[in-house]
Design a protein around this motif. Sequence first.
Motif, mmCIF file in Angstrom:
data_model
loop_
_atom_site.group_PDB
_atom_site.id
_atom_site.type_symbol
_atom_site.label_atom_id
_atom_site.label_comp_id
_atom_site.label_asym_id
_atom_site.label_seq_id
_atom_site.Cartn_x
_atom_site.Cartn_y
_atom_site.Cartn_z
ATOM 1 N N UNK A 26 127.041 97.007 33.750
ATOM 2 C CA UNK A 26 126.930 96.468 32.312
ATOM 3 C C UNK A 26 125.379 96.175 32.090
ATOM 4 N N UNK A 27 124.817 94.928 32.968
ATOM 5 C CA UNK A 27 123.704 94.667 33.136
ATOM 6 C C UNK A 27 122.472 95.359 33.009
ATOM 7 N N UNK A 28 122.702 96.561 33.937
ATOM 8 C CA UNK A 28 121.711 97.634 34.241
ATOM 9 C C UNK A 28 121.930 98.646 33.314
ATOM 10 N N UNK A 29 122.631 98.527 32.323
ATOM 11 C CA UNK A 29 122.788 99.578 30.977
ATOM 12 C C UNK A 29 123.146 100.854 31.685
ATOM 13 N N UNK A 30 123.811 100.768 32.745
ATOM 14 C CA UNK A 30 124.857 101.863 33.340
ATOM 15 C C UNK A 30 126.002 102.262 32.358
ATOM 16 N N UNK A 66 123.723 86.805 29.772
ATOM 17 C CA UNK A 66 125.065 86.443 29.067
ATOM 18 C C UNK A 66 125.750 87.621 28.767
ATOM 19 N N UNK A 67 127.144 87.565 28.737
ATOM 20 C CA UNK A 67 128.063 88.494 28.441
ATOM 21 C C UNK A 67 129.084 87.976 27.372
ATOM 22 N N UNK A 68 129.220 88.761 25.995
ATOM 23 C CA UNK A 68 130.220 88.538 25.095
ATOM 24 C C UNK A 68 131.429 89.363 25.371
ATOM 25 N N UNK A 69 132.723 88.731 24.970
ATOM 26 C CA UNK A 69 133.916 89.308 24.957
ATOM 27 C C UNK A 69 134.606 89.466 23.831
ATOM 28 N N UNK A 70 135.204 90.678 23.274
ATOM 29 C CA UNK A 70 135.782 90.978 22.407
ATOM 30 C C UNK A 70 137.255 90.906 22.826
ATOM 31 N N UNK A 71 138.221 89.804 22.574
ATOM 32 C CA UNK A 71 139.357 89.664 23.453
ATOM 33 C C UNK A 71 140.294 90.445 22.593
#
Length: 312
Positions: A118-122, A151-156
């Motif tokens: 996710x962080x490397x935009x894969x 940082x990462x956000x989560x849609x729960x």
Amino acid sequence: MTASARRGLTVTKHRAALGALSCAALLALAGCSDQTPKDPSPSASGTDKPPLHDDLPESVKKAGVIKVGSDMLYPPMEFVRNGKPVGVDPDLAEVLSRQLGVRFQFGNGAFDTLLTGLRTKHYDVVMSAMSDTKERQEGLDPSTGEKIGEDIDFVDYFTSGASILVKKGNPEGIKSLGDLCGKKVSVQSGSTAYDLLQSQKCDDPIDIEAYDTHDEAQARLKSGAVVADVADYPAVAYAAKTAGGGKDFEVVGDQIDPGPYGIAVLSSNSALRDAIQAALDAAIRDGSYGKVLDKWNVSDGAVTDAQINAGT
């Protein structure tokens, strides 16, 4: 940090060579696959444009695809059937696609590599029964507290705790985590079930065996090499219902330390995060979200609204 049993943080791995080979073979077979139709369904209002399409970032609208990272070895949440992704998360992605008007393209990867992807935009998002935790939100190493990534956000979208899976008939008489002291127990590596077991106070410590996939951990239980397998409730309940036609395993005790699963999105990608949250809220309101959970017999984990970063 309060110990959590939800699917999560990286652990030291106890590897089984044959199990790793079987995992690699399945990953090679699965590859990447589109879950949603090439042309997502029109909105319920009958208009051609899905209702939340304009809320998406321009890059996603142009691509027509949201790339999803997922470890497709965790039924009923996500797994491969006839070469295609199936389960709760792929079905929810299809529901979201009807609101957003883009395809969700699932890429199969090892669980403990998904946030790196996710962080490397894969990937654009991660949907993989992933627990929403403060450490993940803040990009911290759970062991050291050091910053290791964006940082990462989560849609729960779901709530689950851990459960204990044992052989049918419960020959060891296990009822709780305390009954696992001094015994061998299997878990999936990359899972916070490992932290839960480590935090258990025992005069004779639990002998924890961590494997690359839940299937491998489950196989150790079936062979009698361990007395229990600890994992998220949906995976444990599914195994108890399906393995050996329901004759191999059973679930004991109550769910432990329940918390939210979230769809992971980079915090910097707030437009995508907010569009997914709006799409999930719409699916909850129109009943399509509930139908997915009912289909996979996991309605006990339903949420009533799509929160962001509810994990602690």
